[in-house]
Enzyme design. Structure first.
Site, PDB file in Angstrom:
ATOM      1  N   TYR A 174       0.752  -1.386  -0.059  1.00  0.00           N
ATOM      2  CA  TYR A 174      -0.072  -0.149   0.133  1.00  0.00           C
ATOM      3  C   TYR A 174       0.967   1.252  -0.055  1.00  0.00           C
ATOM      4  O   TYR A 174       1.426   1.388   1.059  1.00  0.00           O
ATOM      5  CB  TYR A 174      -0.988   0.039   1.228  1.00  0.00           C
ATOM      6  N   THR A 183       2.409   6.818   1.837  1.00  0.00           N
ATOM      7  CA  THR A 183       3.292   7.791   2.464  1.00  0.00           C
ATOM      8  C   THR A 183       4.544   8.264   1.389  1.00  0.00           C
ATOM      9  O   THR A 183       4.750   7.392   0.501  1.00  0.00           O
ATOM     10  CB  THR A 183       3.858   7.039   3.760  1.00  0.00           C
ATOM     11  N   GLU A 184       4.679   9.358   1.498  1.00  0.00           N
ATOM     12  CA  GLU A 184       6.076   9.914   0.994  1.00  0.00           C
ATOM     13  C   GLU A 184       7.045  10.429   1.943  1.00  0.00           C
ATOM     14  O   GLU A 184       6.708  10.777   2.907  1.00  0.00           O
ATOM     15  CB  GLU A 184       5.507  10.835  -0.147  1.00  0.00           C
ATOM     16  N   ALA A 232       5.239  13.552   2.798  1.00  0.00           N
ATOM     17  CA  ALA A 232       3.958  13.404   3.189  1.00  0.00           C
ATOM     18  C   ALA A 232       3.550  12.157   3.901  1.00  0.00           C
ATOM     19  O   ALA A 232       3.381  11.034   3.268  1.00  0.00           O
ATOM     20  CB  ALA A 232       3.145  13.502   1.682  1.00  0.00           C
ATOM     21  N   TRP A 270       8.332   3.925   3.379  1.00  0.00           N
ATOM     22  CA  TRP A 270       8.134   3.420   4.437  1.00  0.00           C
ATOM     23  C   TRP A 270       7.286   2.321   4.052  1.00  0.00           C
ATOM     24  O   TRP A 270       6.043   2.293   4.584  1.00  0.00           O
ATOM     25  CB  TRP A 270       7.567   4.029   5.741  1.00  0.00           C
ATOM     26  N   ARG A 318      10.065 -16.411  39.221  1.00  0.00           N
ATOM     27  CA  ARG A 318      11.244 -15.705  39.823  1.00  0.00           C
ATOM     28  C   ARG A 318      10.906 -15.307  41.403  1.00  0.00           C
ATOM     29  O   ARG A 318       9.882 -14.925  41.766  1.00  0.00           O
ATOM     30  CB  ARG A 318      11.198 -14.477  39.198  1.00  0.00           C
ATOM     31  N   GLY A 348      16.723  -7.422  34.653  1.00  0.00           N
ATOM     32  CA  GLY A 348      17.995  -7.505  33.698  1.00  0.00           C
ATOM     33  C   GLY A 348      17.657  -8.451  32.750  1.00  0.00           C
ATOM     34  O   GLY A 348      18.087  -8.290  31.456  1.00  0.00           O
ATOM     35  N   GLU A 400      -0.519   3.763  10.160  1.00  0.00           N
ATOM     36  CA  GLU A 400      -1.936   3.687  10.051  1.00  0.00           C
ATOM     37  C   GLU A 400      -2.540   4.940  10.971  1.00  0.00           C
ATOM     38  O   GLU A 400      -3.561   4.688  11.254  1.00  0.00           O
ATOM     39  CB  GLU A 400      -2.539   2.438  10.437  1.00  0.00           C
TER      40      GLU A 400
HETATM   41  C1  LIG Z   1       7.427   0.164   9.618  1.00  0.00           C
HETATM   42  C2  LIG Z   1       6.845   1.244   8.874  1.00  0.00           C
HETATM   43  C3  LIG Z   1       5.870   0.649   7.990  1.00  0.00           C
HETATM   44  C4  LIG Z   1       4.998   1.443   7.177  1.00  0.00           C
HETATM   45  N1  LIG Z   1       4.021   1.056   6.112  1.00  0.00           N
HETATM   46  C5  LIG Z   1       3.342   1.807   5.398  1.00  0.00           C
HETATM   47  C6  LIG Z   1       2.692   1.111   4.266  1.00  0.00           C
HETATM   48  O1  LIG Z   1       2.609   0.187   3.983  1.00  0.00           O
HETATM   49  N2  LIG Z   1       2.118   2.380   3.580  1.00  0.00           N
HETATM   50  C7  LIG Z   1       2.339   3.346   3.686  1.00  0.00           C
HETATM   51  O2  LIG Z   1       1.631   4.316   2.994  1.00  0.00           O
HETATM   52  N3  LIG Z   1       2.779   3.953   4.746  1.00  0.00           N
HETATM   53  C8  LIG Z   1       3.579   3.223   5.792  1.00  0.00           C
HETATM   54  N4  LIG Z   1       4.251   3.796   6.656  1.00  0.00           N
HETATM   55  C9  LIG Z   1       4.287   5.134   6.998  1.00  0.00           C
HETATM   56  C10 LIG Z   1       3.367   5.682   8.298  1.00  0.00           C
HETATM   57  O3  LIG Z   1       1.998   5.441   8.038  1.00  0.00           O
HETATM   58  C11 LIG Z   1       3.894   6.908   8.652  1.00  0.00           C
HETATM   59  O4  LIG Z   1       5.324   6.870   9.018  1.00  0.00           O
HETATM   60  C12 LIG Z   1       2.963   7.649   9.614  1.00  0.00           C
HETATM   61  O5  LIG Z   1       1.595   8.111   9.005  1.00  0.00           O
HETATM   62  C13 LIG Z   1       3.476   9.148  10.032  1.00  0.00           C
HETATM   63  O6  LIG Z   1       3.939   9.717   8.931  1.00  0.00           O
HETATM   64  P1  LIG Z   1       5.345  10.447   8.989  1.00  0.00           P
HETATM   65  O7  LIG Z   1       6.436   9.301   9.288  1.00  0.00           O
HETATM   66  O8  LIG Z   1       5.605  11.207   7.761  1.00  0.00           O
HETATM   67  O9  LIG Z   1       5.378  11.428  10.326  1.00  0.00           O
HETATM   68  P2  LIG Z   1       4.819  12.792  10.286  1.00  0.00           P
HETATM   69  O10 LIG Z   1       3.564  13.052   9.675  1.00  0.00           O
HETATM   70  O11 LIG Z   1       6.016  13.858   9.690  1.00  0.00           O
HETATM   71  O12 LIG Z   1       4.840  13.039  12.082  1.00  0.00           O
HETATM   72  C14 LIG Z   1       5.912  13.221  12.829  1.00  0.00           C
HETATM   73  C15 LIG Z   1       5.341  13.507  14.000  1.00  0.00           C
HETATM   74  O13 LIG Z   1       4.619  14.799  13.972  1.00  0.00           O
HETATM   75  C16 LIG Z   1       3.184  14.616  14.303  1.00  0.00           C
HETATM   76  N5  LIG Z   1       2.359  15.251  13.713  1.00  0.00           N
HETATM   77  C17 LIG Z   1       2.084  15.264  12.244  1.00  0.00           C
HETATM   78  N6  LIG Z   1       1.211  15.931  11.796  1.00  0.00           N
HETATM   79  C18 LIG Z   1       0.854  16.838  12.773  1.00  0.00           C
HETATM   80  C19 LIG Z   1      -0.227  17.803  13.059  1.00  0.00           C
HETATM   81  N7  LIG Z   1      -0.794  18.303  12.193  1.00  0.00           N
HETATM   82  N8  LIG Z   1      -0.236  18.360  14.229  1.00  0.00           N
HETATM   83  C20 LIG Z   1       0.641  17.920  15.281  1.00  0.00           C
HETATM   84  N9  LIG Z   1       1.392  16.758  15.158  1.00  0.00           N
HETATM   85  C21 LIG Z   1       1.464  16.170  14.105  1.00  0.00           C
HETATM   86  C22 LIG Z   1       2.861  12.934  14.348  1.00  0.00           C
HETATM   87  O14 LIG Z   1       1.932  12.363  15.131  1.00  0.00           O
HETATM   88  C23 LIG Z   1       4.330  12.428  14.674  1.00  0.00           C
HETATM   89  O15 LIG Z   1       4.506  12.612  16.057  1.00  0.00           O
HETATM   90  C24 LIG Z   1       5.113   2.858   7.561  1.00  0.00           C
HETATM   91  C25 LIG Z   1       5.904   3.349   8.425  1.00  0.00           C
HETATM   92  C26 LIG Z   1       6.779   2.455   9.213  1.00  0.00           C
HETATM   93  C27 LIG Z   1       7.725   3.307  10.011  1.00  0.00           C
END
Ligand SMILES: Cc1cc2nc3c(=O)[nH]c(=O)nc-3n(C[C@H](O)[C@H](O)[C@H](O)COP(=O)(O)OP(=O)(O)OC[C@H]3O[C@@H](n4cnc5c(N)ncnc54)[C@H](O)[C@@H]3O)c2cc1C
Length: 569
Positions: free
Chosen positions: A139, A142-143, A146, A177, A285, A362, A385
């Site tokens: 799926y 994410t970018e 974005a 990701w 334990r 530990g 998600e």
């Molecule tokens: C192991 C793994 C598997 C994944 N699998 C998939 C996949 O299969 N398909 C896919 O599409 N994506 C996938 N993802 C992506 C995942 O869904 C995103 O990492 C997640 O949605 C957060 O986006 P980001 O990492 O860009 O963080 P950001 O959106 O940059 O967020 C960073 C921090 O800022 C906070 N934040 C963000 N927006 C706001 C706001 N408006 N106000 C206040 N705080 C905010 C967030 O809560 C977070 O704490 C995966 C990620 C990982 C690590």
């Protein structure tokens, strides 16, 4: 994965398996994974950061396990499972390994846009292939720039036209990701088209479509996570899901209630697996002359509150899954409820796994005892998600609207319902849950009068308080149903009605205390000194009753500990 919480939504999920079929599937799943992934192999794969693709494919193969058949409708060769079935399956998978569970879940997630938005022909083609050939999906939403905000996505699909007819699309961009990124047979990719965000199916071997190296992650190391690169990737026009541009974000939204319940089940499974290991360890334990299981200072900090919060989360997951299966709620999507279930279960699962490390001392800090792996794995559930903060925003916004629309009656009505439940079932903690709802109504009203939700932090904190109050309500209802012998036929009740009632009482007290105390903090803390009368704002919070309701808490925790350790009082 986006915060666009205001779009139209629709009902997903099939008619549901019959209970016998579900139980057979759960048994087969447990047996299969237990056999395919023995403990040593699991630890080795985690150490080597290796996705067991053969196991993922065997789990997807209809001639072997075919677990993905659960979420494919019967019309396309699947079993037509519903949200409740998926919750049960996801919890069992997560108890074994959240990485492996993620690999299976990614096919479900990857095929979601097809399930809700594709034409009949597209469904027959892609869902049919998942059911018959065990195709593995990814799926791609994410970018790099974005994540929570998918609106800032940069991947673009431009039309390829011949004689004024759209024959295909050329896609350029990058996805970050992506679970199953380098092993999936097909990825669904979200890209900007002239009419807005749209989903495309992109088979693995399409020229220009490549995957990066697997990410070196904190946990979830049995799951393949990779970036996807799209360089002039050309797909035929019929790979645009639904054949209409601009429906992508709506299609993503339509399944959030459902998919978040599944990730909630991952948090639940991971949390309970860690906690059960801690319970077993503490029986063996001996420290200070007796097993740790007999030390109240150990059990009442590291075991009991976590078991209680996990069961509160289960109550909400089951309630939401059942509502999704019955098509309830606005358009049947249950987005806010899915967010509450996810926030509660994943935060509780994460905290439980952390406590399980502490409970092992530990030994818990070493790989051999597995709880540190579970902690690393379950950590992802509060991020993917939709992060916990995005859940708080979704919940805060939705229920804030309910509070305004009902002129403040929303939680007071729920408090009245709980007080009525307390009259028929005086042991289930409904009285304390009512106090949580009543306090919440007062906090929300204070926020309205002083216009405090202009502070994003306040709105997010409300999201958390709402989650506790609503979970307390649903937990009390579940305990009452259990006492009446009236539970959902597919529910997982490891505890009887009396035990659930004790757990519910512990949780309801916590919820009331938390809403009262933290509500005061954020209301008082957001008011500019001298600009409003804090005392009058907070006068309607039932502080004395909340304090009085704490009486008996430690005795109830003793009771829960006795249940968890199978001791007769
Ligand atoms: C192991 C793994 C598997 C994944 N699998 C998939 C996949 O299969 N398909 C896919 O599409 N994506 C996938 N993802 C992506 C995942 O869904 C995103 O990492 C997640 O949605 C957060 O986006 P980001 O990492 O860009 O963080 P950001 O959106 O940059 O967020 C960073 C921090 O800022 C906070 N934040 C963000 N927006 C706001 C706001 N408006 N106000 C206040 N705080 C905010 C967030 O809560 C977070 O704490 C995966 C990620 C990982 C690590």
């Amino acid at each position: 994965m986006t915060d666009a919480a205001t779009m139209t939504t629709g009902h997903v999920g099939g008619a549901g398996l019959d209970t016998d079929t579900l139980m057979m599937m759960l048994d087969a799943l447990g047996e299969f994974v237990g056999h395919a992934l023995p403990p040593k192999l699991q630890l080795d794969l985690d150490r080597d950061d290796k996705c067991p693709e053969d196991i993922v494919r065997a789990m997807s193969d209809p001639n072997q396990l075919g677990v993905q058949l659960i979420f494919v409708p019967e019309a396309y060769g699947g079993m037509d499972g519903g949200a409740y079935d998926s919750y049960r399956v996801c919890e069992v998978m997560a108890r074994h390994d959240i990485g492996l569970a993620t690999a299976v879940f990614a096919t479900f997630l990857g095929s979601d846009p097809i399930l809700v938005g594709a034409t009949e022909e597209q469904k027959l083609r892609w869902l049919g292939a998942i059911a018959e050939e065990g195709l593995v999906f990814a799926y791609g939403a994410t970018e790099p720039e974005a994540g929570s905000d998918l609106g800032s996505m940069k991947t673009v699909a431009t039309r390829i036209e011949e004689d004024g007819v759209i024959t295909g699309y050329r896609i350029n961009g990058r996805k970050q990701w992506i679970s199953n990124g380098s092993i999936a047979d097909v990825a669904t990719i979200l890209a900007r088209t002239p009419e807005g965000a749209s989903w495309f199916t992109v088979p693995k071997d399409t020229p220009g479509f490549t995957a990066g190296s697997p990410e070196d992650k904190h946990g979830l190391r049995l799951s393949n996570t990779a970036a996807l690169f799209l360089d002039d990737v050309e797909v035929p026009a019929d790979h645009l899901i639904g054949l209409v541009e601009g429906k992508g974000l709506v299609q993503a939204q339509q399944v959030f209630g459902y998919t978040r319940v599944m990730v909630a089940a991952f948090g639940l499974g991971g949390g309970w697996e860690a906690l059960d290991r801690a319970i077993a360890y503490s029986l063996e334990r001996v420290q200070g002359g007796a097993p740790l299981a007999e030390k109240q200072g150990f059990t009442h900090k590291l075991i009991v509150p976590h078991a209680v919060r996990l069961e509160a989360a289960r109550s909400y997951i089951e309630d939401t899954a059942d509502k999704i299966d019955r098509g309830l709620g606005e358009d049947g999507a249950m987005n806010c409820e899915g967010a509450i279930a996810k926030l509660m279960a994943t935060e509780a699962g994460n905290a439980a796994a952390d406590a399980a490390i502490q409970a092992h001392g530990g030994y818990g800090y070493t790989r051999e005892y597995v709880v540190e792996k579970i902690k690393r794995d379950v950590r992802i559930t509060t991020i993917y998600e939709g992060t916990s903060e995005i859940m708080e925003m979704t919940i805060g916004r939705d229920r804030w609207q309910q509070h305004l629309k009902s002129s403040g009656a929303y939680y007071n009505d729920r408090a009245a319902g709980l007080n009525a439940l307390h009259r028929t079932h005086p042991t289930v903690g409904a009285d304390a849950a009512a106090l949580a709802a009543q306090a919440l109504a007062a906090v929300l009203e204070s926020c309205r009068i002083a216009r405090l939700t202009r502070n994003q932090h306040v709105l997010f904190r409300l999201g958390e308080l709402i989650t506790y109050a609503e979970c307390a309500e649903v937990f009390a209802q579940r305990a009452a149903e259990a006492l009446d012998g009236n539970r959902h036929e597919k529910s997982l009740d490891r505890f009887d009605g009396a035990a659930l009632a004790a757990m519910s009482r512990v949780f309801a007290r916590e919820a009331a205390q938390k809403v009262g105390q933290e509500g005061v903090r954020w209301v008082a803390g957001s008011v500019t000194a001298g600009s409003a009368d804090v005392a009058s704002l907070l006068a309607t919070i039932p502080h004395d009753a909340i304090r009085t309701a704490q009486a008996g808490l430690v005795a109830d925790m003793d009771l829960v500990a006795d249940v968890l350790y199978a001791r007769t009082a």
